[in-house]
Structure formats: C-alpha cells, structure tokens
Design an enzyme around this catalytic site. Structure first.
Site, PDB file in Angstrom:
ATOM      1  N   THR A  64      -6.740  14.185  -7.922  1.00  0.00           N
ATOM      2  CA  THR A  64      -6.804  12.769  -7.571  1.00  0.00           C
ATOM      3  C   THR A  64      -7.543  12.013  -8.669  1.00  0.00           C
ATOM      4  O   THR A  64      -7.802  12.566  -9.741  1.00  0.00           O
ATOM      5  CB  THR A  64      -7.424  12.603  -6.155  1.00  0.00           C
ATOM      6  OG1 THR A  64      -7.293  11.241  -5.760  1.00  0.00           O
ATOM      7  CG2 THR A  64      -8.876  13.031  -6.100  1.00  0.00           C
ATOM      8  N   LYS A  68      -4.925  12.089 -12.650  1.00  0.00           N
ATOM      9  CA  LYS A  68      -3.492  12.323 -12.408  1.00  0.00           C
ATOM     10  C   LYS A  68      -2.674  12.357 -13.703  1.00  0.00           C
ATOM     11  O   LYS A  68      -1.724  13.125 -13.807  1.00  0.00           O
ATOM     12  CB  LYS A  68      -2.947  11.288 -11.431  1.00  0.00           C
ATOM     13  CG  LYS A  68      -3.493  11.489 -10.003  1.00  0.00           C
ATOM     14  CD  LYS A  68      -2.814  10.580  -9.008  1.00  0.00           C
ATOM     15  CE  LYS A  68      -3.399  10.810  -7.614  1.00  0.00           C
ATOM     16  NZ  LYS A  68      -2.743   9.996  -6.587  1.00  0.00           N
ATOM     17  N   ASP A 105       3.101  11.611  -3.972  1.00  0.00           N
ATOM     18  CA  ASP A 105       2.527  10.406  -3.349  1.00  0.00           C
ATOM     19  C   ASP A 105       3.609   9.501  -2.747  1.00  0.00           C
ATOM     20  O   ASP A 105       3.469   9.014  -1.620  1.00  0.00           O
ATOM     21  CB  ASP A 105       1.727   9.594  -4.382  1.00  0.00           C
ATOM     22  CG  ASP A 105       0.339  10.171  -4.624  1.00  0.00           C
ATOM     23  OD1 ASP A 105      -0.169  10.919  -3.767  1.00  0.00           O
ATOM     24  OD2 ASP A 105      -0.244   9.876  -5.686  1.00  0.00           O
ATOM     25  N   GLY A 132      -0.786  -0.316 -10.240  1.00  0.00           N
ATOM     26  CA  GLY A 132      -1.435   0.872 -10.797  1.00  0.00           C
ATOM     27  C   GLY A 132      -0.615   2.127 -10.512  1.00  0.00           C
ATOM     28  O   GLY A 132       0.589   2.050 -10.221  1.00  0.00           O
ATOM     29  N   ARG A 155      -2.754  -8.545  -9.998  1.00  0.00           N
ATOM     30  CA  ARG A 155      -3.801  -9.409 -10.551  1.00  0.00           C
ATOM     31  C   ARG A 155      -3.581  -9.623 -12.047  1.00  0.00           C
ATOM     32  O   ARG A 155      -3.723 -10.718 -12.564  1.00  0.00           O
ATOM     33  CB  ARG A 155      -5.159  -8.756 -10.285  1.00  0.00           C
ATOM     34  CG  ARG A 155      -6.332  -9.515 -10.798  1.00  0.00           C
ATOM     35  CD  ARG A 155      -7.601  -8.786 -10.454  1.00  0.00           C
ATOM     36  NE  ARG A 155      -7.664  -7.444 -11.034  1.00  0.00           N
ATOM     37  CZ  ARG A 155      -8.692  -6.628 -10.932  1.00  0.00           C
ATOM     38  NH1 ARG A 155      -9.748  -7.003 -10.242  1.00  0.00           N
ATOM     39  NH2 ARG A 155      -8.683  -5.425 -11.481  1.00  0.00           N
ATOM     40  N   THR A 156      -3.235  -8.542 -12.759  1.00  0.00           N
ATOM     41  CA  THR A 156      -2.924  -8.638 -14.189  1.00  0.00           C
ATOM     42  C   THR A 156      -1.405  -8.641 -14.326  1.00  0.00           C
ATOM     43  O   THR A 156      -0.758  -7.590 -14.212  1.00  0.00           O
ATOM     44  CB  THR A 156      -3.510  -7.422 -14.951  1.00  0.00           C
ATOM     45  OG1 THR A 156      -4.889  -7.302 -14.602  1.00  0.00           O
ATOM     46  CG2 THR A 156      -3.360  -7.570 -16.445  1.00  0.00           C
ATOM     47  N   TYR A 221      -7.375   4.014   3.015  1.00  0.00           N
ATOM     48  CA  TYR A 221      -7.666   4.349   4.407  1.00  0.00           C
ATOM     49  C   TYR A 221      -9.181   4.255   4.618  1.00  0.00           C
ATOM     50  O   TYR A 221      -9.930   4.064   3.656  1.00  0.00           O
ATOM     51  CB  TYR A 221      -7.126   5.738   4.773  1.00  0.00           C
ATOM     52  CG  TYR A 221      -7.445   6.795   3.755  1.00  0.00           C
ATOM     53  CD1 TYR A 221      -6.559   7.061   2.723  1.00  0.00           C
ATOM     54  CD2 TYR A 221      -8.653   7.487   3.788  1.00  0.00           C
ATOM     55  CE1 TYR A 221      -6.854   7.999   1.760  1.00  0.00           C
ATOM     56  CE2 TYR A 221      -8.955   8.431   2.829  1.00  0.00           C
ATOM     57  CZ  TYR A 221      -8.051   8.688   1.818  1.00  0.00           C
ATOM     58  OH  TYR A 221      -8.357   9.614   0.862  1.00  0.00           O
ATOM     59  N   GLY A 243      -3.375   3.978   5.103  1.00  0.00           N
ATOM     60  CA  GLY A 243      -2.638   5.039   4.428  1.00  0.00           C
ATOM     61  C   GLY A 243      -3.137   6.445   4.736  1.00  0.00           C
ATOM     62  O   GLY A 243      -2.844   7.377   3.979  1.00  0.00           O
TER      63      GLY A 243
HETATM   64  P1  NDP Z   1      -5.284   2.139 -10.031  1.00  0.00           P
HETATM   65  O1  NDP Z   1      -6.672   2.009 -10.545  1.00  0.00           O
HETATM   66  O2  NDP Z   1      -4.256   2.830 -10.851  1.00  0.00           O
HETATM   67  O3  NDP Z   1      -4.727   0.638  -9.733  1.00  0.00           O
HETATM   68  C1  NDP Z   1      -5.511  -0.292  -9.051  1.00  0.00           C
HETATM   69  C2  NDP Z   1      -4.667  -1.542  -8.719  1.00  0.00           C
HETATM   70  O4  NDP Z   1      -5.451  -2.411  -7.905  1.00  0.00           O
HETATM   71  C3  NDP Z   1      -4.252  -2.342  -9.954  1.00  0.00           C
HETATM   72  O5  NDP Z   1      -2.989  -2.933  -9.716  1.00  0.00           O
HETATM   73  C4  NDP Z   1      -5.361  -3.418 -10.008  1.00  0.00           C
HETATM   74  O6  NDP Z   1      -4.958  -4.604 -10.653  1.00  0.00           O
HETATM   75  C5  NDP Z   1      -5.532  -3.697  -8.529  1.00  0.00           C
HETATM   76  N1  NDP Z   1      -6.825  -4.296  -8.216  1.00  0.00           N
HETATM   77  C6  NDP Z   1      -8.046  -3.721  -8.355  1.00  0.00           C
HETATM   78  N2  NDP Z   1      -9.006  -4.575  -7.925  1.00  0.00           N
HETATM   79  C7  NDP Z   1      -8.367  -5.698  -7.501  1.00  0.00           C
HETATM   80  C8  NDP Z   1      -8.818  -6.937  -6.948  1.00  0.00           C
HETATM   81  N3  NDP Z   1     -10.107  -7.169  -6.764  1.00  0.00           N
HETATM   82  N4  NDP Z   1      -7.893  -7.860  -6.617  1.00  0.00           N
HETATM   83  C9  NDP Z   1      -6.576  -7.633  -6.814  1.00  0.00           C
HETATM   84  N5  NDP Z   1      -6.093  -6.470  -7.350  1.00  0.00           N
HETATM   85  C10 NDP Z   1      -6.980  -5.533  -7.683  1.00  0.00           C
HETATM   86  O7  NDP Z   1      -5.438   2.807  -8.579  1.00  0.00           O
HETATM   87  P2  NDP Z   1      -4.309   3.612  -7.785  1.00  0.00           P
HETATM   88  O8  NDP Z   1      -3.016   2.901  -7.955  1.00  0.00           O
HETATM   89  O9  NDP Z   1      -4.362   5.046  -8.113  1.00  0.00           O
HETATM   90  O10 NDP Z   1      -4.850   3.479  -6.261  1.00  0.00           O
HETATM   91  C11 NDP Z   1      -4.689   2.264  -5.532  1.00  0.00           C
HETATM   92  C12 NDP Z   1      -5.118   2.499  -4.087  1.00  0.00           C
HETATM   93  O11 NDP Z   1      -4.236   3.415  -3.443  1.00  0.00           O
HETATM   94  C13 NDP Z   1      -6.527   3.100  -3.960  1.00  0.00           C
HETATM   95  O12 NDP Z   1      -7.210   2.425  -2.936  1.00  0.00           O
HETATM   96  C14 NDP Z   1      -6.277   4.551  -3.575  1.00  0.00           C
HETATM   97  O13 NDP Z   1      -7.306   5.075  -2.763  1.00  0.00           O
HETATM   98  C15 NDP Z   1      -4.987   4.420  -2.774  1.00  0.00           C
HETATM   99  N6  NDP Z   1      -4.213   5.669  -2.749  1.00  0.00           N
HETATM  100  C16 NDP Z   1      -3.978   6.274  -1.531  1.00  0.00           C
HETATM  101  C17 NDP Z   1      -3.277   7.455  -1.463  1.00  0.00           C
HETATM  102  C18 NDP Z   1      -3.032   8.095  -0.111  1.00  0.00           C
HETATM  103  O14 NDP Z   1      -2.644   9.270  -0.061  1.00  0.00           O
HETATM  104  N7  NDP Z   1      -3.197   7.362   0.983  1.00  0.00           N
HETATM  105  C19 NDP Z   1      -2.753   8.135  -2.677  1.00  0.00           C
HETATM  106  C20 NDP Z   1      -3.011   7.386  -3.899  1.00  0.00           C
HETATM  107  C21 NDP Z   1      -3.734   6.222  -3.916  1.00  0.00           C
HETATM  108  P3  NDP Z   1      -5.158  -4.794 -12.254  1.00  0.00           P
HETATM  109  O15 NDP Z   1      -3.930  -4.181 -12.884  1.00  0.00           O
HETATM  110  O16 NDP Z   1      -5.238  -6.254 -12.412  1.00  0.00           O
HETATM  111  O17 NDP Z   1      -6.434  -4.078 -12.632  1.00  0.00           O
END
Ligand code: NDP
Length: 277
Positions: A64, A68, A105, A132, A155-156, A221, A243
């Site tokens: 995790t 990854k 995932d 992300g 956001r970006t 979650y 989730g």
């Molecule tokens: P990443 O770090 O790869 O991506 C994070 C994303 O969140 C980016 O798009 C980022 O935008 C955005 N973001 C972060 N902060 C903010 C904010 N304050 N306002 C708006 N957008 C924001 O993380 P992951 O994609 O790996 O994980 C995302 C979520 O999914 C996590 O909470 C993780 O725990 C959950 N997850 C759950 C799983 C499950 O099995 N249930 C499996 C995998 C992940 P920007 O590009 O602008 O930085």
C-alpha cells in the site's frame, strides 16, 4: 511439520492496516494456517526489504501507500491490469522464481459497488473526484464495466488531463475544473477518490451533483470517509458508502490468488463493521 506460509503488507505508515485482521478472518473461515504481518518500510528501504522477504521464502505480499509504483518496478512479471496502471498492490512469487505484480483495487471497488451498494455501472454517468493512483484504478475499472460517461475533476487539473489521456477513451471521458462542479449537472454515481478525508481537509462539493437516485462512494473508510458520506446523505443521495467493502474485496481477491480458495468477504465485512460483543 511444514512451515506456515508467510505473508505481509508493506506500507509506510502501516501499523493501522486492517489487512492482518482480514487475512486472519479468512484463514479462520477456510481452515488454512498462515502468518500475515505488517512490515513498515520507508520508500528508500522498500525494495531491499521486499526482496529479503521473498528470498526468505515468503508466499505473498500486499503493498500500500507509498509503495505501489515501487512494487510494480520490483516485479519480473506483470498482469495486464498492473501493466496498464503501472502500479501493483499484490506481489506473488511464481514457481519458477519470478515475482508477479497485480493490481486488484479497481476490481475490488467494482465488487463492492455491486455487492455492497447494488450498483451496476453499465450505461451510467459517473463523476470521479481525484486523479491519483486509486482514481486511476477506479477509472479503468469503470470504463471496462461500461459506464456511458466518466467525468474527472481534480484539485490539480493537469493531473486529471493526464489521467484522461492515459484512459484514451475520448468520447466517454471528460475533464472538469473543480470550479465547474456547480454547473456540471447530475450523476448516477459520485466517487470520492481524493485523500482529502485522510488529511482532514474540507472537500467543498455542491449538492447539485446528485439526485435522489445518485449513489455516492468514498474509497476511504473509517473517520476519513465520514465528511463525504455525511455530505452525500445531506444532499439526498440514494446510497452513501465508504470504501471498507472495497478493502475487504481486494483482500479476498489476494487470498484467492494465493490460496486458491474464495473466502466469505461479506461475513468478514460484517465482522469489521459490527464486531461480535
Ligand atoms: P494519491 O496521493 O495518489 O492521490 C490523492 C488525490 O487526492 C489526488 O487527486 C489529490 O489531488 C487529491 N487531494 C488530496 N488532498 C485534496 C484536497 N484537500 N482537496 C481536493 N483533492 C485533494 O492517493 P490514492 O489515489 O492512492 O488514494 C486516494 C484515497 O483512496 C485515499 O484516501 C486512500 O486511503 C483511498 N484508497 C482506498 C482503498 C480501499 O481499498 N478502500 C485502496 C486505495 C486507496 P492533487 O492531484 O491536486 O494533489
């Protein structure tokens, strides 16, 4: 007596992980003996720690944040899903000594949307918040599952544009700036794939995205999912889910991959949500 097969989840931090508990529940359900632990490794230490783990005879690992991409790079063989995403959350040593990388995932999210929420993505319009790693897995899975329209807001904005390019499905994929959410129209499914909740940051979302028929799903979650789930309920969504079921589904898929036995994911989810007194 043969040694008990060893498994682990690598992350940083990782102490909070529910994976050891899930694999212990599955082992109890299926009568298998196994050892599954958390292994904390910094990004600099991950590759050597994982190599050492498998050199010592371990039978599999989940991976995790933040490893990854590194897990994908470490492997010799990649499933088609992992190759498409460029990341992996399951590492499995093959009988010939090579290490296989897979990503489950996206499949885990679809499985939970189906069994936990009763949602079939086919023909539906989806708003995906975030771009992300998890959003990438979700986006490919949703397109494969037949959504009619996938709108990505991040956001970006440049990161959302890059994801849309990677998905390479122009008629079905659209990118919106966060400021355009208020005029984006309504969606059948709104997915929160941002890590805003984990970071205790506020996600300002307009209620105009949803109708009483909309499903809302947060990949996070626990407490991290509460603000989005509360927003979805207040906005009048038909279903608002976190989730946790996705996490259980991905753990069940890893268990099936390693042991060839399908565990009861629903029963494990029930135990996590409503532990016996
Ligand atoms: P990443 O770090 O790869 O991506 C994070 C994303 O969140 C980016 O798009 C980022 O935008 C955005 N973001 C972060 N902060 C903010 C904010 N304050 N306002 C708006 N957008 C924001 O993380 P992951 O994609 O790996 O994980 C995302 C979520 O999914 C996590 O909470 C993780 O725990 C959950 N997850 C759950 C799983 C499950 O099995 N249930 C499996 C995998 C992940 P920007 O590009 O602008 O930085």
């Amino acid at each position: 007596m043969p040694a008990v097969p060893r498994y682990a989840v690598f992350g940083h931090p990782i102490a909070h992980s529910l994976s050891p508990r899930l694999h212990a529940l599955f082992a109890a359900q299926t009568g298998l003996a196994l050892a599954y632990v958390t292994l904390d490794a910094t990004p600099a230490a991950f590759a050597s720690a994982a190599r050492e783990f498998f050199a010592g005879g371990a039978s599999g690992a989940n991976v995790t944040l933040p490893h990854k991409s590194a897990a994908f790079a470490l492997a010799d063989v990649h499933t088609s899903t992992a190759r498409r995403l460029g990341v992996a959350n399951v590492l499995t040593p093959l009988p010939d000594g090579r290490l296989e990388a897979d990503s489950n995932d996206g499949a885990g999210m679809l499985a939970d949307l189906a069994s936990g929420c009763g949602f079939d993505p086919r023909g539906h319009g989806v708003m995906l918040l975030g771009a992300g790693g998890a959003a990438r897995a979700a986006a490919f899975a949703l397109l494969d599952a037949g959504v009619s329209r996938l709108t990505i807001a991040n956001r970006t904005p440049a990161r959302a544009e890059r994801l849309a390019e990677l998905l390479d499905a122009p008629p079905r994929v659209q990118v919106l700036a966060w400021e355009q959410l208020a005029t984006a129209g309504v969606f059948d499914l709104v997915i929160n794939a941002t890590s805003a909740g984990v970071q205790h940051a506020e996600l300002a979302l307009p209620a105009s995205l949803v109708t009483p028929h909309t499903f809302a799903y947060d990949l996070s979650y626990g407490p991290a999912a509460q603000p989005f789930v509360a927003w979805a309920r207040a906005a009048g969504c038909r279903v608002a889910s976190d989730g946790l079921g996705m996490l259980v589904a991905t753990a069940a898929a890893s268990f099936l991959r390693w042991h060839g036995v399908q565990p009861d994911a629903g029963a494990a989810l029930q135990t996590l949500r409503d532990p016996p007194a």
